[in-house]
Design a protein around this motif. Structure first.
Motif, PDB file in Angstrom:
ATOM      1  N   SER A  12       0.831  -1.206   0.000  1.00 49.69           N
ATOM      2  CA  SER A  12       0.000   0.000   0.000  1.00 49.69           C
ATOM      3  C   SER A  12       0.865   1.257   0.000  1.00 49.69           C
ATOM      4  CB  SER A  12      -0.919  -0.008   1.218  1.00 49.69           C
ATOM      5  OG  SER A  12      -1.660   1.177   1.290  1.00 49.69           O
ATOM      6  N   LYS A  13       1.908   1.264   0.810  1.00 49.08           N
ATOM      7  CA  LYS A  13       2.809   2.422   0.866  1.00 49.08           C
ATOM      8  C   LYS A  13       3.558   2.591  -0.455  1.00 49.08           C
ATOM      9  CE  LYS A  13       3.443   2.435   5.841  1.00 49.08           C
ATOM     10  NZ  LYS A  13       4.393   2.276   6.964  1.00 49.08           N
ATOM     11  N   ARG A  14       3.982   1.479  -1.044  1.00 49.27           N
ATOM     12  CA  ARG A  14       4.702   1.534  -2.323  1.00 49.27           C
ATOM     13  C   ARG A  14       3.781   2.011  -3.451  1.00 49.27           C
ATOM     14  NH1 ARG A  14      10.208   1.390  -1.893  1.00 49.27           N
ATOM     15  NH2 ARG A  14      10.797  -0.182  -0.391  1.00 49.27           N
ATOM     16  N   LEU A  15       2.508   1.653  -3.391  1.00 43.43           N
ATOM     17  CA  LEU A  15       1.565   2.135  -4.401  1.00 43.43           C
ATOM     18  C   LEU A  15       1.410   3.646  -4.299  1.00 43.43           C
ATOM     19  CD1 LEU A  15      -1.188  -0.626  -4.357  1.00 43.43           C
ATOM     20  CD2 LEU A  15       0.547  -0.211  -6.099  1.00 43.43           C
ATOM     21  N   GLY A  20       2.802   8.812  -6.619  1.00 41.22           N
ATOM     22  CA  GLY A  20       3.484  10.098  -6.501  1.00 41.22           C
ATOM     23  C   GLY A  20       4.485  10.321  -7.622  1.00 41.22           C
ATOM     24  N   PHE A  21       5.229   9.278  -7.974  1.00 42.41           N
ATOM     25  CA  PHE A  21       6.154   9.388  -9.097  1.00 42.41           C
ATOM     26  C   PHE A  21       5.409   9.723 -10.383  1.00 42.41           C
ATOM     27  CE2 PHE A  21       9.408   6.642  -6.780  1.00 42.41           C
ATOM     28  CZ  PHE A  21      10.296   7.685  -6.593  1.00 42.41           C
ATOM     29  N   GLU A  28       9.295   6.113 -15.132  1.00 40.55           N
ATOM     30  CA  GLU A  28      10.343   5.093 -14.986  1.00 40.55           C
ATOM     31  C   GLU A  28      10.514   4.718 -13.514  1.00 40.55           C
ATOM     32  OE1 GLU A  28      10.944   8.094 -16.520  1.00 40.55           O
ATOM     33  OE2 GLU A  28      10.949   7.466 -18.614  1.00 40.55           O
ATOM     34  N   GLN A  29      10.503   5.723 -12.643  1.00 39.65           N
ATOM     35  CA  GLN A  29      10.648   5.468 -11.217  1.00 39.65           C
ATOM     36  C   GLN A  29       9.424   4.733 -10.674  1.00 39.65           C
ATOM     37  OE1 GLN A  29      11.550   8.146 -12.827  1.00 39.65           O
ATOM     38  NE2 GLN A  29      13.481   8.919 -12.047  1.00 39.65           N
ATOM     39  N   ALA A  30       8.251   5.089 -11.190  1.00 44.99           N
ATOM     40  CA  ALA A  30       7.033   4.396 -10.773  1.00 44.99           C
ATOM     41  C   ALA A  30       7.113   2.915 -11.136  1.00 44.99           C
ATOM     42  CB  ALA A  30       5.803   5.036 -11.422  1.00 44.99           C
TER      43      ALA A  30
END
Length: 116
Positions: A12-15, A20-21, A28-30
């Motif tokens: 959830s935090k990574r999503l 945000g990216f 690319e970062q996403a």
């Protein structure tokens, strides 16, 4: 088998981070975040939706369409409207207009009385 709640919180935090990216215009970062999630549990559809959006922003429309299709298939609702619409846009942007129209025709909105 018990759900791994700690992993789901991490996902959830990574999503949120991947989203945000995308907001910052950094697809690319996403994708880097999305590709290193591990098991996604109940977040599978959301992961694919964000992956599709990242590919779409890179103008990789074929990859985006595949991700949006996966999002629609993994969604709790059998046909996730947003994923289908975005997939159709990707087909249209990659000059596959017939495929785009076919995908839009599959959308739940296409058969509703309000759509006519």
């Amino acid at each position: 088998m018990q759900p791994d709640v700690a992993q789901w919180i991490r996902v959830s935090k990574r999503l949120t981070q991947a989203s945000g990216f995308l907001e910052l215009g950094l697809p690319e970062q996403a994708l880097a975040v999305l590709n290193n999630l591990g098991p996604t549990g109940p977040f599978e559809a959301q992961v694919e939706l964000l992956r599709g959006e990242a590919y779409r922003r890179q103008q990789k429309f074929q990859e985006a369409a595949v991700a949006f299709r996966a999002a629609a298939e993994k969604s709790l609702s059998t046909r996730d409207r947003q994923a289908l619409m975005l997939m159709a846009v990707c087909f249209q942007q990659s000059s596959k207009v017939v495929e785009a129209l076919r995908r839009l025709a599959q959308s739940p909105d296409a058969s509703s009385p309000e759509a006519k």
